[in-house]
Design a protein around this motif. Structure first.
Motif, PDB file in Angstrom:
ATOM      1  N   SER A  45      12.618  15.392  -2.407  1.00 53.35           N
ATOM      2  CA  SER A  45      13.105  14.770  -3.641  1.00 53.35           C
ATOM      3  C   SER A  45      14.504  15.242  -4.004  1.00 53.35           C
ATOM      4  O   SER A  45      15.237  14.547  -4.717  1.00 53.35           O
ATOM      5  CB  SER A  45      12.140  15.068  -4.796  1.00 53.35           C
ATOM      6  N   TYR A  72       6.964  16.585  -8.191  1.00 55.33           N
ATOM      7  CA  TYR A  72       7.799  15.411  -7.922  1.00 55.33           C
ATOM      8  C   TYR A  72       7.346  14.643  -6.671  1.00 55.33           C
ATOM      9  O   TYR A  72       7.852  13.556  -6.397  1.00 55.33           O
ATOM     10  CB  TYR A  72       9.260  15.828  -7.732  1.00 55.33           C
ATOM     11  N   ASN A  74       5.399  12.286  -4.834  1.00 51.68           N
ATOM     12  CA  ASN A  74       4.460  11.182  -5.047  1.00 51.68           C
ATOM     13  C   ASN A  74       4.987   9.917  -4.349  1.00 51.68           C
ATOM     14  O   ASN A  74       5.453   8.970  -4.998  1.00 51.68           O
ATOM     15  CB  ASN A  74       4.275  10.915  -6.537  1.00 51.68           C
ATOM     16  N   PRO A  75       4.943   9.879  -3.004  1.00 53.95           N
ATOM     17  CA  PRO A  75       5.525   8.776  -2.234  1.00 53.95           C
ATOM     18  C   PRO A  75       4.681   7.499  -2.312  1.00 53.95           C
ATOM     19  O   PRO A  75       3.860   7.207  -1.438  1.00 53.95           O
ATOM     20  CB  PRO A  75       5.568   9.333  -0.807  1.00 53.95           C
ATOM     21  N   ASP A  76       4.908   6.713  -3.357  1.00 52.26           N
ATOM     22  CA  ASP A  76       4.044   5.566  -3.620  1.00 52.26           C
ATOM     23  C   ASP A  76       4.231   4.418  -2.634  1.00 52.26           C
ATOM     24  O   ASP A  76       3.444   3.470  -2.627  1.00 52.26           O
ATOM     25  CB  ASP A  76       4.253   5.067  -5.056  1.00 52.26           C
ATOM     26  N   LYS A  77       5.264   4.501  -1.772  1.00 49.97           N
ATOM     27  CA  LYS A  77       5.466   3.467  -0.752  1.00 49.97           C
ATOM     28  C   LYS A  77       5.158   3.972   0.658  1.00 49.97           C
ATOM     29  O   LYS A  77       5.519   3.338   1.646  1.00 49.97           O
ATOM     30  CB  LYS A  77       6.891   2.921  -0.835  1.00 49.97           C
ATOM     31  N   LYS A 286      12.191   8.806   3.141  1.00 48.25           N
ATOM     32  CA  LYS A 286      12.684   8.979   1.779  1.00 48.25           C
ATOM     33  C   LYS A 286      11.595   9.579   0.879  1.00 48.25           C
ATOM     34  O   LYS A 286      10.418   9.614   1.256  1.00 48.25           O
ATOM     35  CB  LYS A 286      13.147   7.620   1.239  1.00 48.25           C
ATOM     36  N   PRO A 287      11.945  10.011  -0.314  1.00 49.65           N
ATOM     37  CA  PRO A 287      10.927  10.556  -1.232  1.00 49.65           C
ATOM     38  C   PRO A 287       9.816   9.566  -1.559  1.00 49.65           C
ATOM     39  O   PRO A 287       8.675   9.980  -1.817  1.00 49.65           O
ATOM     40  CB  PRO A 287      11.746  10.900  -2.483  1.00 49.65           C
ATOM     41  N   ASN A 288      10.105   8.259  -1.527  1.00 51.19           N
ATOM     42  CA  ASN A 288       9.065   7.275  -1.845  1.00 51.19           C
ATOM     43  C   ASN A 288       8.194   6.923  -0.643  1.00 51.19           C
ATOM     44  O   ASN A 288       7.276   6.108  -0.757  1.00 51.19           O
ATOM     45  CB  ASN A 288       9.679   6.009  -2.447  1.00 51.19           C
ATOM     46  N   GLY A 289       8.487   7.503   0.528  1.00 47.95           N
ATOM     47  CA  GLY A 289       7.654   7.282   1.699  1.00 47.95           C
ATOM     48  C   GLY A 289       8.168   6.238   2.663  1.00 47.95           C
ATOM     49  O   GLY A 289       7.539   5.999   3.708  1.00 47.95           O
ATOM     50  N   GLU A 290       9.288   5.609   2.365  1.00 50.18           N
ATOM     51  CA  GLU A 290       9.864   4.616   3.266  1.00 50.18           C
ATOM     52  C   GLU A 290      10.810   5.288   4.258  1.00 50.18           C
ATOM     53  O   GLU A 290      11.485   6.271   3.923  1.00 50.18           O
ATOM     54  CB  GLU A 290      10.654   3.560   2.486  1.00 50.18           C
TER      55      GLU A 290
END
Length: 446
Positions: A45, A72, A74-77, A286-290
């Motif tokens: 993050s 922080y 929480n990779p929602d993707k 990336k932090p969001n999981g992509e």
């Protein structure tokens, strides 16, 4: 007598302890050729260097890192099935995921430490999901594991660093050794059979422990050469593995991170395979999981090239002479085929639809030698009538003279810049010539 028998039994057990990778498993690993490295950690993050910001940091910084960063994550993707499908399309045959990097944050469900992914808002076993997704695509599964553990060192009031203090080595830090072994046992037993283990740190005592759990495990780093961000000038004794980033960092770096071109990575793949190595190419989600769009684009360019040319990089070995000007060579393990990677300086170097003549001086042919271009039939060039697109080959003492057309169309504007691969049958590689030249030492001769 019982004591003597026990001593003999212990000696036999120690003698039988596995100390190297199994040769047949090494051969299997070498044939995989191309893999995906994934660096991802709780500090993603921040876009910081993975883990290493803790080395030498103040106690305030370390405590803030440990206490705040998990909240922080929480990779929602996050969708590992997409990662696995992209890796497979790009021709990657194995994956190595950072289950635990030096920071000590466990990206898996563990009973050894509260500093793990289950104690984040995400609350899912990321390692488990990645293993299952890649395994479902037929991709061999590898685990990256750091024996160094900055969280452990910090909580045990030991200095945070790498290879600077006796406490940094598990073999001289019994508590760290048992801690690492407990985590390795979880990783090697909770997710089915793991194929590859990358031990990034001092592995004495740990590699043997890992093999005692899974004798078929291929240990890469710690048991073979794994150069980072560099390729040796000549072929190394096999096995070996080159590890590279696409940009300048392993983990996601949001700024100041220019990425390599697809052409550069494809040429690296050709060079590394010509020299007998495996190529482990890194992505930093990336932090969001992509996966970053720039890195996805590179992988898709590799995928397009590999769709036509994959035959030349799997189940191959080095030629006696691995290169001549503008050409890298591999050969099939059974030596039936030679593959010549014709590098191009730009799309204008051997344009689409253009015939080119060249001599491969390190290939010895005969009257049965044939040459074809991988991915191209050699009969037609789109929109051209009465055009001779055949490949012609002539053998001579100078080598193999080839006349071929670059006729595979990949881009609408015909500006595809990447290597063309020739498949050569019924030929052999020339042995390197010994230099027998003698230099006179008389005055004025030099």
């Amino acid at each position: 007598m019982k004591k003597i028998f026990l001593l003999i039994l212990l000696s036999v057990t120690a003698f039988a302890q596995q100390t190297t990778n199994k040769p047949e498993r090494v051969n299997w690993f070498q044939d995989l050729g191309f893999g995906m490295f994934i660096h991802w950690n709780v500090d993603v993050s921040l876009g910081a260097v993975i883990s290493h910001s803790l080395a030498g940091a103040s106690d305030e910084y370390v405590n803030k890192y440990i206490q705040e960063l998990p909240s922080y994550f929480n990779p929602d993707k996050f969708n590992p099935k997409d990662w696995a499908k992209l890796a497979k399309l790009a021709g990657m045959k194995y994956v190595v995921f950072t289950a635990k990097h030096h920071a000590g944050f466990a990206m898996f469900n563990t009973k050894t430490t509260p500093f793990n992914v289950m104690n984040t808002p995400f609350k899912r076993d990321i390692t488990k999901e990645i293993v299952e997704a890649f395994r479902a695509e037929g991709i061999a599964v590898g685990i990256y594991f750091s024996p160094d553990d900055f969280y452990y060192l910090h909580t045990h009031k030991q200095p945070i660093g790498r290879a600077q203090d006796p406490s940094h080595y598990p073999k001289s830090n019994p508590g760290l050794m048992e801690y690492d072994k407990a985590q390795l046992k979880e990783l090697l037993t909770q997710y089915g059979k793991i194929d590859i283990l990358f031990i990034d740190g001092p592995g004495d005592g740990l590699r043997e422990f890992a093999w005692s759990i899974n004798p078929d495990l291929v240990i890469t780093r710690d048991a073979m050469k794994t150069p980072e961000q560099t390729t040796p000038n000549a072929s190394l004794p096999r096995p070996w593995e080159a590890c590279y980033t696409m940009g300048t960092d392993w983990q996601y770096k949001p700024t100041n991170d220019p990425q390599k071109s697809g052409t550069t990575v494809i040429n690296m793949l050709a060079e590394i395979r010509a020299k007998g190595g495996n190529f482990l190419l890194n992505v930093g989600p990336k932090p969001n999981g992509e996966i970053q769009i720039e890195q996805e684009a590179i992988l898709r360019e590799i995928a397009l090239w590999n769709f036509a040319n994959s035959e030349a990089i799997y189940a191959v070995k080095p030629m006696p002479v691995i290169k001549e000007e503008g050409v890298w060579y591999t050969q099939s393990n059974d030596e039936k085929y030679i593959y010549a990677f014709i590098l191009r300086s730009s799309p204008d170097d051997w344009k689409y639809g253009e015939r080119k003549h060249f001599v491969l001086s390190n290939v010895i042919g005969n009257e049965k030698t044939t040459v074809e271009t991988l991915g191209y039939k050699g009969q037609l060039v789109e929109y051209k009538q009465d055009f001779d697109a055949k490949t012609y080959v002539t053998s001579s003492p100078l080598g193999l003279t080839i006349s071929a057309v670059n006729g595979q169309r990949f881009y609408t504007n015909n500006r595809w810049p990447n290597a063309v691969v020739l498949k050569i049958s019924n030929a052999k590689g020339r042995l390197p010539l010994a230099d027998k030249t003698k230099q006179s030492s008389m005055d004025g001769a030099k």
